[in-house]
Write an enzyme that holds these catalytic residues in place. Structure first.
Site, short mmCIF file in Angstrom:
data_model
loop_
_atom_site.label_atom_id
_atom_site.label_comp_id
_atom_site.label_asym_id
_atom_site.label_seq_id
_atom_site.Cartn_x
_atom_site.Cartn_y
_atom_site.Cartn_z
N GLU A 1 -16.24 15.14 31.18
CA GLU A 1 -14.77 15.10 31.23
C GLU A 1 -14.21 15.10 29.81
O GLU A 1 -14.37 14.14 29.05
CB GLU A 1 -14.28 13.86 31.97
CG GLU A 1 -12.76 13.79 32.06
CD GLU A 1 -12.25 12.56 32.79
OE1 GLU A 1 -11.04 12.29 32.71
OE2 GLU A 1 -13.07 11.88 33.43
N ASP B 1 -28.02 2.48 38.28
CA ASP B 1 -27.87 3.16 39.57
C ASP B 1 -26.40 3.57 39.68
O ASP B 1 -25.53 2.75 39.94
CB ASP B 1 -28.26 2.21 40.70
CG ASP B 1 -28.29 2.89 42.06
OD1 ASP B 1 -27.61 3.92 42.22
OD2 ASP B 1 -28.97 2.38 42.97
N HIS C 1 -4.79 15.98 27.28
CA HIS C 1 -5.73 16.78 28.06
C HIS C 1 -5.61 18.26 27.69
O HIS C 1 -6.62 18.98 27.65
CB HIS C 1 -5.48 16.58 29.56
CG HIS C 1 -6.29 15.46 30.13
ND1 HIS C 1 -7.57 15.63 30.61
CD2 HIS C 1 -6.01 14.14 30.29
CE1 HIS C 1 -8.05 14.47 31.05
NE2 HIS C 1 -7.11 13.55 30.87
#
Length: 514
Positions: free
Chosen positions: A211, A416, A507
């Site tokens: 990302e 995990d 972004h």
């Protein structure tokens, strides 16, 4: 040492029964503790005894042991989590269900007997299967064969998957049918100043993500936190659960059963803790509904996340309960969904699963305005409004994006990753100090992390933990504090970006890949 019958049967690997060109084979896996096999006394298949000279045992290294040669003087090591294969030289079994009964002698257990049913299924020879070597499934030859199979089946070329820098054997216990690696970009943010009880360092934060803007955002939050004196972090609770359910004829019987459990807590604790040198049974919660008794076993698991550890311990305890409880129990399931493993839940927000950790900081007013172009009042107001939105939507987190840091850190350090389900819960709080600065704190009520065991020992993941000084025993609370601190820095950064309307522009600048 006595072993409850229900636990003893778990030695057998169900689905392992098969006909081979050398006889009938099946497998046992040691799910109890390190042991030594000192005698295989009897093997019966459908009631017929197989002579000991026609029974052989092997563990996949190529060395085979005849059953009649195993004795106290010539014992066979059977470590925890290892698989032992038994081959009986006898005619092939027909398709269908078959009974297998074993009697053996093992140290420290003595003589044990159990019987199970397994089945032989009809094999469809036309069914395509991923190549597998039952003796050495991490050899280069079988890996090459799998890679070729994938290329042929997928009609594509594996140009990146086959390239890795470690011995594939280290992945045993972490993955099956190892074929290659999935390379995920890794970046570092920081250093971040952490004032914890265990983490008192300036640490780099490894973030594995695809990302865009994520690492940059955490760097920005870390910078402002550092300029304001760093982040304080505190672990306030630590426990891991397994939650079996016992089913009774009526509600009164279920209620009486929970009273019996309370009265026999010391014995239950001894059975559970006998399966591990680490697991510590703290207490058992019980919840009653209909004619069901849900028991929530709560453990401390050291530096391991502990799900497998507590599963084994709880199974042993429940086997003892089933053997000893004087009343009738209609049925028992080891997991009832009340531990909410890999699922977000309110019970874990309230009661904790993993580590309950809080990170908090006081952000200097001028520093916030200069570097994030937002004043404390605006940020505080935005989060107040966002908390109402989280409440209305039923979200388990009133912050901006704490799972971003947690997921990226989990991938980088061998956690995990599915435990992000529980670890995503977050309680964010802000206030304005008398001096006009911003107080910000984040509680992660169910952060499930490990610094030992699982995927933490894989080469890349171990390196990332070592960068933070968090690999190995005695480091899990330090790691939890660092995760919470890094997560808080990200909350500050994104919250400020949204409040100042920098979010979209950031972004567009850093996250475009099109």
């Amino acid at each position: 040492m006595s072993v409850p019958d229900a636990l003893l049967k778990q030695l057998y690997t169900f689905g392992s029964l098969e006909n081979t060109d050398r006889g009938v084979e099946f497998a046992l896996k040691n799910r109890l503790q390190d042991a030594t096999l000192t005698g295989l006394l009897d093997v019966k298949i459908d009631g017929d005894t197989v002579p000991p000279e026609r029974v052989h045992l092997f563990m996949g290294e190529g060395e085979t042991h005849a059953a009649d040669e195993i004795s106290d003087e010539d014992a066979l090591d059977f470590p925890l989590r290892r698989t032992l294969h038994l081959r009986a030289d006898r005619p092939a079994l027909e398709s269908g269900t078959h009974n297998i009964e074993l009697t053996f002698r093992a140290d420290p257990f003595g003589t044990l007997t159990f019987s199970v049913e397994d089945s032989i299924s009809e094999q469809d020879e036309a069914l395509e299967r991923i190549p597998r070597d039952p003796d050495d499934n991490c050899s280069q030859a079988i890996i090459d064969e799998r890679q070729q199979f994938v290329e042929d089946y997928g009609d594509t070329s594996l140009d990146h998957v086959p390239h890795y820098s470690f011995d594939p054997a280290v992945t045993e216990g972490n993955i099956e049918n190892f074929t290659g690696v999935a390379q995920i970009p890794l970046g570092f943010a920081g250093p971040l100043t952490v004032h914890g009880e265990h983490a008192q360092d300036d640490v780099l934060i490894p973030l594995a993500t695809s990302e865009g803007t994520l690492v940059a955002s955490y760097n920005r939050g870390i910078k402002v936190c550092n300029l304001s004196g760093g982040i304080e972090a505190t672990v306030s609770r630590d426990c891991m659960q397994r939650a079996p359910v016992f089913i009774f004829d009526n509600a009164r019987a279920a209620r009486d059963f929970t009273h019996w459990v309370d009265d026999h807590m010391d014995a239950i604790r001894a059975e559970a803790e006998s399966t591990s040198s680490v697991a510590e049974l703290l207490y058992i919660d019980h919840y009653l509904s209909n004619h069901f008794a849900y028991l929530r076993f709560n453990y401390r698991t050291g530096d391991a996340a502990g799900q497998n550890m507590v599963g084994r311990a709880t199974f042993a305890a429940c086997g003892w309960i089933m053997d000893q409880y004087p009343g009738p129990v209609e049925h028992f399931y080891l997991e009832s969904n009340f531990a909410t493993d890999k699922k977000a839940s309110q019970v874990n927000v309230m009661r904790t699963r993993g580590k309950r950790v809080t990170a908090e900081a006081t952000i200097d007013r001028d520093t916030l305005a200069q570097h994030m172009r937002v004043e404390p009042e605006a940020l505080h107001h935005h989060w107040s409004v966002s908390t109402v939105g989280a409440f209305l939507s039923g979200a388990n987190n009133n912050g901006a994006h704490s799972p971003n840091a947690i997921t990226a850190l989990f991938i980088a350090t061998g956690q995990d990753v599915a435990n992000v389900s529980e670890s995503s819960a977050g309680v964010l709080y802000t206030d304005i100090t008398d001096d006009g600065d911003l107080d910000i704190s984040l509680t992660i009520p169910s952060l499930i992390v490990a610094t030992y065991g699982g995927g933490t020992g894989l080469p890349t993941q171990r390196e990332c933990l070592e960068v933070m000084g968090c690999y190995g025993k005695g480091k899990v609370h330090k790691f939890a504090e660092i995760v919470a601190a890094a997560t808080l820095a990200g909350e500050l950064s994104l919250g400020a970006a949204i409040s100042s309307s920098d979010w979209v522009s950031s972004h567009e600048t850093y996250g475009r890949n099109r």
